[in-house]
Write a protein that holds these residues in place. Structure first.
Motif, PDB file in Angstrom:
ATOM      1  N   SER A   1       1.671 -15.076  -2.350  1.00 28.35           N
ATOM      2  CA  SER A   1       2.757 -15.915  -2.878  1.00 28.35           C
ATOM      3  C   SER A   1       3.744 -15.103  -3.724  1.00 28.35           C
ATOM      4  N   ASN A   2       3.337 -13.926  -4.190  1.00 29.94           N
ATOM      5  CA  ASN A   2       4.257 -13.094  -4.975  1.00 29.94           C
ATOM      6  C   ASN A   2       4.891 -12.023  -4.086  1.00 29.94           C
ATOM      7  N   ALA A   3       6.121 -11.672  -4.434  1.00 29.88           N
ATOM      8  CA  ALA A   3       6.826 -10.653  -3.653  1.00 29.88           C
ATOM      9  C   ALA A   3       6.126  -9.299  -3.764  1.00 29.88           C
TER      10      ALA A   3
ATOM     11  N   TRP B   1      -3.336  -4.091  -8.474  1.00 31.82           N
ATOM     12  CA  TRP B   1      -2.708  -4.711  -7.308  1.00 31.82           C
ATOM     13  C   TRP B   1      -3.590  -5.888  -6.868  1.00 31.82           C
ATOM     14  N   ASP B   2      -3.078  -7.082  -6.995  1.00 30.71           N
ATOM     15  CA  ASP B   2      -3.851  -8.281  -6.680  1.00 30.71           C
ATOM     16  C   ASP B   2      -3.441  -8.783  -5.287  1.00 30.71           C
ATOM     17  N   PHE B   3      -4.363  -8.598  -4.321  1.00 32.85           N
ATOM     18  CA  PHE B   3      -4.059  -9.011  -2.948  1.00 32.85           C
ATOM     19  C   PHE B   3      -4.639 -10.386  -2.619  1.00 32.85           C
TER      20      PHE B   3
END
Ligand SMILES: [Zn+2]
Length: 783
Positions: free
Chosen positions: A309-311, A303-305
């Motif tokens: 910009s991504n949903a 999970w990249d926080f």
């Protein structure tokens, strides 16, 4: 200051463990067992990271803080083994040295199962768990912490802080410091027995899940059986004892919840499992390659926080080995580090060449990418000083069990940060050695269907069992036809060809490939019946399918029976994962490779498409675990004919002196298995949907590209369903053992996706009108 003797340290540790066991709801042995004074330190290790456990262990450490013996005194007369972590051993005791710079530094911990109990349970896979871990000093306590790497954000940002504050690490084990710091190196010793002779892999829970018996880990009777040390790996072979004071009494009435204990123990209250722990250097993080859902790779999910910009914050990386050209400018180059598979010394000699050939098939795909000898095979010498179960040797091992199947499994373990595969250990059951002999010496009960055991797990693989079932049916039929003799060199040839196919399949898993259950549909029956075609092209699009054996009907020409090499899909999937691409071009180049997904030869559908136990996801008639040819319905029909042929021939078969009736029984059941599978393949034609390979299932639909299209059956559907049910019903004349199918009904299905049907038929409206509102019917076929 006075140094406590070993008994004092032991008492403190036992007290800590008793407290932790009492605090923990899932401590492996019972609290009573832990409190037994006779037990050595480490009788129970914390198995969760509750604050109570940490507090209790810390209290024990505090009790002995400042009381450690000098370093040299602890390891006096011990044998030193320098390596990644220096080891010192004396009799059954082992100490592990931790240098100051080795604290709070991540390394890789992997646990493998090396010894079983004759059953597939409790651990079906030889690879158990792996973690990124660190040794952490907490006062006089050393903790082995599994670092949580699932969430991440750009370092140094507030979000990175939020990630740390929102997630938890896990405590795998903890021990008091065992010595004063070394006068020069400042390193300290810890008791490796207390650290690792513990139920870190969760064997107690796995045994309870398999047998419903609360076996507890018994540290006192567990031991190290071998130690290996190199500059980048410290390895421990462990004999782990589990026991239970008494077995639950059998209920007076039959109860579905009552499980039998393991079947092959001399005393069902006690068993030894074997583990191998690798403490290995963690590589520099490799640049990950983003996965594409049009191709079936195993993936590392994170999970990249870092950005909103991504949903969705999830990112999926292809699991793949690090493979770089030694000479990046050369068109063809050896890799810097090849992917080497070690054949364990426990593999029977007669199968080694076949297994080697199955592994090396994959080099063809890597040669297309400019790699020479990317995959290599070595045989573990008899006197080798390493275990193939360690995290540095990808391997293939043999295993014997009581099952009459030939289970094979190809697991791997990867760096969770990048998807880089760090190790893979394939295991193959011994059933292969007996397939031809089964013709004359039937001694096994029919294999229990595995379907009920299949969880929703895309890493689960039962191709070994399936391939052996297919092989047994094919050999039964060919023997019944008189085309081959049982136990003949020809029969042996089929066995080896199927074994090679299974090995290539399992190695494919360890290169990062999921199943592809649509690949078996790329060739027509006409092509499959043409030996020159199948010799040149194989029988399907991928070795990652469960391809059925290509069996001709009577008087039909016979093509190749099994896949003899990798297929066009396999080349494509390897290209996406392993093609060397400059970082600046990677996104564009990968999009180009994945963009070929609409090509018929690259057809793809994974385990989820095939469905698990009849769930709604398994509705695509083209995606089956066991079929062959472009028309699965036709495949099902052909298998019914072949089963009928086998049974018909069975009527006239005379047993030779000494042959058992079991042989007839197995022949009948072999046909029945085919009947069952054919029914499952055919049933998807009623109300199924075809997934469109070009569509990303989680992304917006582009133009008219629908992610799936209904498969329409002619009304009334009830009639179609009845016909399928009828085909699966077998009426037997018990006096003559002659099976008779119920009358075949008629199923009428249009195989094309709905939008294609509409686009391809300009007269559709008029025809519907002419048919007074009835949908257009394609040619009707009997199933
Ligand atoms: Zn598989």
């Amino acid at each position: 200051m006075p140094a406590p003797d070993a008994a004092t340290v032991a008492e403190a540790a036992v007290a800590a463990n008793a407290a932790t066991a009492a605090a923990s709801t899932n401590a492996a042995p019972s609290a009573g067992a832990v409190a037994t004074p006779a037990l050595a330190p480490g009788a129970a290790r914390p198995s969760s990271n509750t604050p109570a456990i940490a507090a209790a262990a810390a209290a024990a450490a505090a009790a002995v803080a400042g009381q450690q013996k000098p370093f040299a005194e602890v390891v006096k007369d011990a044998k030193e083994q320098p390596g990644f972590f220096n080891l010192y051993s004396k009799e059954e005791k082992v100490w592990l040295e931790i240098k100051p710079e080795q604290f709070d530094r991540p390394f890789f911990l992997q646990a493998n199962r090396t010894h079983g109990i004759g059953d597939r349970e409790p651990f079906r896979s030889p690879m158990l768990r792996s973690y990124i871990v660190e040794f952490h000093r907490l006062g006089s306590l050393v903790q082995l912490i599994a670092r949580n790497s699932q969430f991440f954000a750009t370092a140094g940002t507030p979000l990175a802080r939020a990630v740390r504050e929102s997630t938890s690490d896990s405590l795998l084990s903890a021990v008091p410091v065992a010595s004063q710091p070394h006068p020069e190196k400042k390193s300290i010793l810890i008791d490796a027995n207390a650290l690792l002779l513990a139920d870190i892999p969760g064997g107690s829970s796995a045994l309870e899940a398999a047998y419903h018996i609360a076996y507890g880990f018994d540290a006192r009777n567990s031991s190290f059986t071998a130690l290996h040390n190199t500059a980048d790996l410290t390895g421990f072979a462990v004999s782990a004892h589990y026991s239970v004071p008494k077995l639950p009494a059998a209920p007076s009435m039959t109860s579905p919840s009552h499980s039998a204990p393991p079947a092959h123990l001399e005393d069902e209250r006690s068993l030894f499992l074997g583990y191998y722990y690798s403490l290995a250097k963690l590589p520099e993080a490799m640049t990950p390659r983003v996965a594409d859902d049009r191709i079936g790779h195993f993936m590392a999910r994170r999970w990249d926080f870092s950005s909103d910009s991504n949903a969705f914050p999830e990112v999926y990386y292809v699991k793949r080995w690090r493979l770089e050209k030694k000479d990046p400018d050369a068109e063809m180059s050896e890799p810097k580090v090849p992917i080497v598979y070690w054949l364990d010394r426990n593999i029977p000699e007669k199968y080694r060449e076949t297994i080697k050939a199955g592994v090396l098939e994959w080099n063809k795909a890597f040669e297309k990418l400019g790699f020479k000898n990317a995959i290599q095979v070595e045989v573990q010498p008899e006197d080798a000083q390493f275990s193939t179960a360690d995290a540095r040797h990808a391997s293939i091992r043999w295993v014997v069990r009581d099952e009459p199947g030939a289970f094979a499994i190809g697991p791997s373990r990867a760096d969770p940060r990048t998807g880089e595969i760090l190790d893979a250990d394939i295991e193959i059951e011994d059933g292969w050695t007996r397939v031809p002999r089964r013709q004359v010496s039937e001694q096994f009960p029919p294999r229990v269907a595995q379907a009920a055991r299949v969880a929703r797990d895309t890493t689960f693989c039962e191709y070994g069992d399936v391939a052996m079932d297919e092989l047994a049916f094919a050999l039964d039929l060919l023997v019944a036809r008189g085309e081959i003799a049982p136990d003949s060199p020809e029969a042996e040839k089929y066995v080896l060809a199927t074994l090679k196919d299974v090995v290539t399949h399992e190695v494919g898993h360890t290169l990062g490939l999921q199943h592809n259950f649509r690949a078996s549909t790329i060739y027509t029956q006409k092509q499959l019946s043409d030996a020159s075609f199948t010799t040149a092209n194989g029988i399907g699009g991928s070795v990652m399918d469960y391809n059925a054996i290509n069996l001709a009907l009577q008087d039909e020409p016979q093509g190749d029976y099994v896949m003899h090499s990798i297929g066009p899909y396999d080349y494509w999937a390897i290209e996406y994962a392993y093609k060397p691409i400059a970082p600046a071009q990677e996104k564009e180049e990968l999009a180009k490779i994945a963009g070929r997904s609409g090509e018929p030869q690259l057809a793809f559908g994974n385990d989820i498409d095939a469905g698990f136990g009849g769930s709604a996801e398994g509705m695509d008639p083209q995606v089956n675990r066991r079929d062959l040819g472009s028309d699965p319905l036709d495949y099902a029909t052909r298998r019914l004919k072949l089963s009928r042929e086998l049974w018909t021939r069975l009527q006239d078969r005379r047993l030779k002196p000494g042959e058992s009736y079991e042989l007839l029984r197995r022949n009948f059941l072999a046909g029945l298995t085919q009947l069952s599978n054919a029914g499952m393949v055919g049933a998807k034609y009623v109300g199924g949907v075809v997934y469109v390979a070009q569509a990303h299932r989680r992304r917006p639909i582009v133009g008219r590209q629908f992610p799936f299209a209904p498969r329409v059956c002619a009304p009334p559907d009830r009639g179609s369903i009845r016909s399928l049910q009828g085909r699966r019903r077998v009426e037997r004349d018990h006096s003559r053992h002659r099976p008779v199918h119920a009358h075949a009904g008629r199923a009428a299905c249009d195989a094309r996706p709905a939008d294609e049907r509409q686009r391809g038929d300009p007269h559709r409206g008029r025809r519907v009108q002419a048919n007074q509102g009835q949908p257009r019917l394609p040619p009707v076929r009997a199933l």
